[in-house]
Design a protein around this motif. Structure first.
Motif, short mmCIF file in Angstrom:
data_model
loop_
_atom_site.label_atom_id
_atom_site.label_comp_id
_atom_site.label_asym_id
_atom_site.label_seq_id
_atom_site.Cartn_x
_atom_site.Cartn_y
_atom_site.Cartn_z
N UNK A 137 0.83 -1.21 0.00
CA UNK A 137 0.00 0.00 0.00
C UNK A 137 0.86 1.26 0.00
N UNK A 138 2.16 1.10 0.26
CA UNK A 138 3.04 2.25 0.35
C UNK A 138 4.15 2.24 -0.71
N UNK A 139 4.45 1.06 -1.26
CA UNK A 139 5.49 0.96 -2.27
C UNK A 139 4.87 0.54 -3.60
N UNK A 140 5.07 1.36 -4.61
CA UNK A 140 4.44 1.17 -5.90
C UNK A 140 5.49 0.84 -6.95
N UNK A 141 5.34 -0.31 -7.60
CA UNK A 141 6.24 -0.70 -8.68
C UNK A 141 5.65 -0.25 -10.02
N UNK A 142 6.53 0.23 -10.89
CA UNK A 142 6.11 0.66 -12.24
C UNK A 142 7.04 0.06 -13.28
N UNK A 143 6.50 -0.11 -14.50
CA UNK A 143 7.29 -0.64 -15.60
C UNK A 143 7.51 0.42 -16.67
N UNK A 144 8.51 0.17 -17.52
CA UNK A 144 8.80 1.03 -18.68
C UNK A 144 8.95 2.51 -18.34
N UNK A 145 10.02 2.94 -17.68
CA UNK A 145 11.10 2.07 -17.17
C UNK A 145 10.72 1.50 -15.80
N UNK A 146 11.43 0.46 -15.41
CA UNK A 146 11.16 -0.17 -14.12
C UNK A 146 11.61 0.74 -12.99
N UNK A 147 10.70 1.10 -12.12
CA UNK A 147 11.01 1.92 -10.94
C UNK A 147 10.17 1.44 -9.77
N UNK A 148 10.59 1.78 -8.59
CA UNK A 148 9.79 1.52 -7.39
C UNK A 148 9.70 2.83 -6.63
N UNK A 149 8.47 3.22 -6.28
CA UNK A 149 8.22 4.50 -5.63
C UNK A 149 7.68 4.26 -4.23
#
Length: 314
Positions: A137-149
């Motif tokens: 609920x606090x860490x968000x993964x994203x693709x293209x490019x791969x990042x973690x927020x």
């Protein structure tokens, strides 16, 4: 300097160390009081300064291994903060009050630091519990490019789900009401904020170490990084001339000592590191009486032990 009642100087010095770290702090015997400046800010102020009949007791903060957690549970009301300061001292980030020219610390500074410590501890507790559902609920993964927020909503040191964004939201209001002291006047917390930032620090190295979608290791990294930032420039090495030249690291204030204790907790060590009596290398003892880091050092220390002169004639 006068020691706390029932605590001898020798006992006090023994408990002043935590592995390679050492510290003794002073607390004014008269305690602290609250002052309000012309702008309405409340300050925590010692009644007298050094040279004005100042008397203090001395204590070892590392004797209480969970003092950082106790600090995080102090709360945000002036009464609770003052009680903690009277027992353990000021945080060490004082400013001069223009009206009285005394050194004090703003109450809002204490509230912010308590909230910061409580927020990091709440996140760390989720890490050691391996609660992936809550951490997601606090860490968000994203693709293209791969990042973690990382996206945190902190209400007085309590983590709030990502969906709650404003103080007006009902979920946040309920949380604020839950953590207010029922016997104190309502307070406004200075740390109700949203932090959103990338955790990879523009480095593919970290992303290769983490599994996409897994929040545990990124959260662990974030807690470690924040502790390191709080300790940077605030823990200094010193050679002790009266202790066989031992080197210890000294935090420069109570706040730094609290983060040193937090660092010790996240290191996962059940026993603090100590120096080998023979070679000086630091190691984690297996039992409380271990003095040498391996059998070789133990034997060498025995071999080089000064022999008593026997002047008797056979």
């Amino acid at each position: 300097m006068k020691s706390p009642p029932g605590v001898s100087t020798r006992h006090e010095s023994k408990k002043a160390t935590l592995g390679p770290f050492a510290m003794l702090l002073q607390v004014p015997e008269q305690g602290y009081h609250l002052e309000t400046d012309a702008e309405g800010h409340q300050w925590l102020v010692a009644p007298v300064q050094i040279g004005e009949g100042f008397r203090a007791r001395q204590y070892p903060p590392f004797a209480n291994i969970n003092l950082h957690r106790r600090f995080a549970r102090v709360g945000f009301t002036p009464v609770r903060i003052r009680l903690f300061a009277n027992q353990f001292g000021a945080l060490g980030q004082g400013e001069v009050l223009p009206e009285s020219f005394r050194v004090g610390e703003k109450l809002s500074f204490w509230q912010s630091e308590i909230a910061e410590m409580a927020t990091l501890l709440a996140l760390w507790d989720l890490v050691i519990q391996r609660d992936r559902n809550e951490l997601s609920r606090y860490l968000l993964w994203r693709q293209n490019p791969t990042t973690v927020m990382l996206r945190l909503v902190s209400a007085g040191g309590r983590l709030i789900p990502v969906g709650v964004k404003r103080v007006e939201d009902k979920g946040l209001e309920r949380t604020l009401n839950d953590i207010r002291d029922e016997h104190e006047a309502p307070v406004q917390f200075p740390h109700d904020t949203i932090a959103m930032q990338g955790l990879n620090d523009n480095s593919d190295f970290l992303l290769r170490r983490w599994t996409f979608g897994d929040p545990i290791e990124p959260a662990r990294y974030y807690v470690h990084r924040e502790i390191n930032e709080r300790l940077k420039g605030h823990v200094n090495p010193a050679v002790l001339p009266f202790s066989q030249g031992d080197i210890y690291f000294f935090p420069d204030c109570l706040l730094s000592a609290l983060y040193t204790l937090f660092a010790h907790e996240v290191s996962g060590r059940t026993r603090p590191a100590i120096a080998c009596r023979h070679c000086g290398a630091y190691f984690i003892p297996v039992h409380g009486s271990q003095k040498y880091h391996d059998e070789r050092c133990r034997k060498l220390a025995y071999y080089h032990k000064p022999k008593s002169n026997d002047s008797s004639v056979c």
